[in-house]
Scaffold this active site. Structure first.
Site, mmCIF file in Angstrom:
data_model
loop_
_atom_site.group_PDB
_atom_site.id
_atom_site.type_symbol
_atom_site.label_atom_id
_atom_site.label_comp_id
_atom_site.label_asym_id
_atom_site.label_seq_id
_atom_site.Cartn_x
_atom_site.Cartn_y
_atom_site.Cartn_z
ATOM 1 C CG HIS A 9 20.196 -20.858 -13.657
ATOM 2 N ND1 HIS A 9 18.827 -20.813 -13.778
ATOM 3 C CD2 HIS A 9 20.601 -19.568 -13.550
ATOM 4 C CE1 HIS A 9 18.423 -19.556 -13.755
ATOM 5 N NE2 HIS A 9 19.474 -18.785 -13.631
ATOM 6 C CD GLU A 37 19.171 -26.226 -12.078
ATOM 7 O OE1 GLU A 37 19.994 -25.286 -12.123
ATOM 8 O OE2 GLU A 37 18.022 -26.094 -11.638
ATOM 9 C CB CYS A 78 14.349 -21.557 -13.575
ATOM 10 S SG CYS A 78 15.629 -21.711 -14.818
ATOM 11 C CB CYS A 112 17.244 -25.355 -15.179
ATOM 12 S SG CYS A 112 18.534 -24.132 -15.023
ATOM 13 C CB ALA A 120 26.935 -8.892 21.904
ATOM 14 C CB THR A 154 27.066 2.001 16.039
ATOM 15 O OG1 THR A 154 25.889 1.741 16.803
ATOM 16 C CG2 THR A 154 27.953 0.777 16.084
ATOM 17 C CG ASP A 168 31.030 0.329 19.178
ATOM 18 O OD1 ASP A 168 31.263 0.846 20.281
ATOM 19 O OD2 ASP A 168 30.111 -0.488 18.975
ATOM 20 C CG LEU A 170 30.520 -2.456 10.434
ATOM 21 C CD1 LEU A 170 29.455 -1.582 9.760
ATOM 22 C CD2 LEU A 170 29.923 -3.164 11.643
ATOM 23 C CD GLU A 205 27.310 -6.770 13.432
ATOM 24 O OE1 GLU A 205 28.017 -6.345 14.363
ATOM 25 O OE2 GLU A 205 27.678 -7.698 12.696
HETATM 26 C C1 AOF Z 1 17.698 -22.612 -11.251
HETATM 27 N N1 AOF Z 1 19.026 -22.855 -11.023
HETATM 28 O O1 AOF Z 1 21.050 -22.193 -10.379
HETATM 29 C C2 AOF Z 1 19.308 -20.648 -10.223
HETATM 30 C C3 AOF Z 1 17.908 -20.427 -10.411
HETATM 31 O O2 AOF Z 1 18.006 -14.140 -14.535
HETATM 32 P P1 AOF Z 1 18.274 -15.599 -14.493
HETATM 33 O O3 AOF Z 1 18.028 -16.317 -15.784
HETATM 34 O O4 AOF Z 1 19.616 -15.961 -13.883
HETATM 35 O O5 AOF Z 1 17.159 -16.229 -13.512
HETATM 36 C C4 AOF Z 1 17.168 -15.924 -12.139
HETATM 37 C C5 AOF Z 1 16.032 -16.658 -11.470
HETATM 38 O O6 AOF Z 1 16.176 -18.059 -11.728
HETATM 39 C C6 AOF Z 1 16.050 -16.519 -9.965
HETATM 40 O O7 AOF Z 1 15.232 -15.452 -9.532
HETATM 41 C C7 AOF Z 1 15.481 -17.851 -9.532
HETATM 42 O O8 AOF Z 1 14.066 -17.845 -9.640
HETATM 43 C C8 AOF Z 1 16.035 -18.808 -10.546
HETATM 44 N N2 AOF Z 1 17.383 -19.234 -10.119
HETATM 45 N N3 AOF Z 1 17.156 -21.441 -10.893
HETATM 46 O O9 AOF Z 1 16.997 -23.465 -11.789
HETATM 47 C C9 AOF Z 1 19.847 -21.933 -10.528
HETATM 48 N N4 AOF Z 1 20.126 -19.659 -9.775
HETATM 49 ZN ZN ZN Z 2 17.595 -22.372 -14.071
#
Ligand code: AOF
Ligand code: ZN
Length: 364
Positions: free
Chosen positions: A57, A59, A83, A92, A162, A204, A208, A212, A301
């Site tokens: 994550h 942090e 988290c 974290c 658009a 589309t 078109d 994408l 779109e």
């Molecule tokens: C944080 N910092 O950079 C992120 C968070 O499966 P995991 O362990 O990667 O957990 C994913 C969950 O953690 C995600 O659904 C969200 O609630 C949190 N993400 N939290 O402190 C981070 N990416």
């Molecule tokens: Zn985390």
């Protein structure tokens, strides 16, 4: 307002977190985009962001390899609540406590029910000063796809079209028409890169022959998806031709057409059999499937028929309507096929080049 309790350099640090977080686009979904910075003596001394799904994550990346001297007593700024759960990585919040962080500035609470405020509580209980709700609107906007996916169990759906001043999406049903100005086209590509998936109806593709992809700005290209019940997508279409490079999901209900399925699969198209409701592909199934594939946001779109299907199913979170100052006089209208009256709430209006951009959301 929490932001008023902060000094300018702390608000700028949150802006930096948002910039860092956006670097994870295309790599971390369906996880949130998260950036973190370490502040000491009014300066940013370390940075990190969540870089890949399932990996460290923000942090952790911000603090790893940093000395205790630097980290102890410092302020950590992060756009999402740290988290508190054991997911693919340890909590974290515990890391911040262990490393002796004195103050945590947070953009928004984590909507994930496994966290939902518990990370903030854990930090406060450990005696850390916590401020939550800083630049909250910007933080929520950055992670809008993640928020909807957590709360609704489906990707966030944005319809974009658009139109001319007289509300038409082309000059005729069979001719592709370019409508918006160059500045708008760049902004559309920015919008595309903010979505992990993009969807159109077969009509589309036929009229078109769109690609994408993202060309006018830097950023990841969303996975293109087509609603094609009878598997009639032309093998020569740009989308099939580029399936090897950018992927292509075709949602269909024709499992008996084995030769066609094989021809598409040979071209690296992922064909997904989809149940029908009232003779039409079940959009709720399509959305669930996209989330299972890790796509937490979908940009639709067109065309009018497909937009109408999402509106009628009540599966629209935002509408982006781009109006150009031209009058076509002929051709299908954007909302031609909507037969149920509904009201939308205007979120904002901006001028982009010569065009008028309206963002709206359906009223409950
Ligand atoms: C944080 N910092 O950079 C992120 C968070 O499966 P995991 O362990 O990667 O957990 C994913 C969950 O953690 C995600 O659904 C969200 O609630 C949190 N993400 N939290 O402190 C981070 N990416
Ligand atoms: Zn985390």
């Amino acid at each position: 307002m929490v932001s008023q309790l902060l000094q300018e350099f702390e608000l700028l640090a949150m802006d930096r977190c948002l910039e860092l977080a956006a670097r994870g686009r295309g790599e971390v979904e369906p996880n949130p985009l998260v950036g973190a910075v370490l502040l000491r003596d009014e300066e940013i001394r370390a940075e990190g962001w969540h870089q890949h799904f399932g990996c460290e994550h923000a942090e952790v990346n911000c603090l790893s390899g940093r000395s205790d001297e630097l980290v102890r007593g410092a302020t950590l700024v992060v756009n999402l609540e740290p988290c508190s759960h054991h997911g693919k990585t340890p909590p974290c919040a515990d890391l911040l406590i262990q490393r002796g962080i004195a103050r945590v500035i947070v953009g928004m609470q984590d909507p994930n029910p496994l966290v939902a405020g518990q990370g903030l509580t854990r930090l406060q209980e450990a005696g850390i000063e916590v401020l939550c709700g800083v630049r909250e609107q910007e933080c929520r906007r950055l992670n809008r796809n993640f928020i909807t996916a957590q709360l609704e169990g489906r990707p966030r759906v944005t319809l974009k079209w658009a139109q001319s001043l007289d509300g038409r999406v082309s000059r005729s049903r069979t001719e592709p028409t370019s409508i918006s100005c160059e500045a708008s086209n760049r902004a559309v590509h920015q919008l595309r890169t903010e979505h992990p998936a993009i969807l159109v109806g077969l009509r589309t593709v036929r009229v078109d022959n769109p690609l994408l992809n993202v060309r006018h700005v830097e950023g990841p290209t969303p996975t293109p998806c087509v609603l094609d019940p009878l598997l009639r997508i032309p093998l020569m279409s740009s989308l099939v031709a580029s399936a090897y490079n950018q992927g292509l999901f075709v949602y269909h209900s024709s499992p008996q057409k084995t030769a066609r399925l094989n021809a598409l699969r040979e071209r690296h198209v992922i064909c997904i059999e989809t149940p029908c409701v009232d003779g039409q592909l079940d959009l709720a199934f399509v959305l669930r499937d996209l989330l299972l594939h890790g796509r937490n946001g979908l940009l639709v779109e067109g065309g009018p028929y497909t937009h109408n299907r999402f509106l009628e199913a009540g599966l629209v979170d935002e509408v982006v309507c781009i109006t150009s100052p031209q009058v076509f006089g002929t051709g299908p209208r954007a909302l031609d096929r909507v037969n149920a009256a509904s009201e939308m709430k205007l979120l904002d209006v901006t001028q982009v080049g010569e065009d008028c951009w309206m963002r709206l959301e359906p009223k409950e």
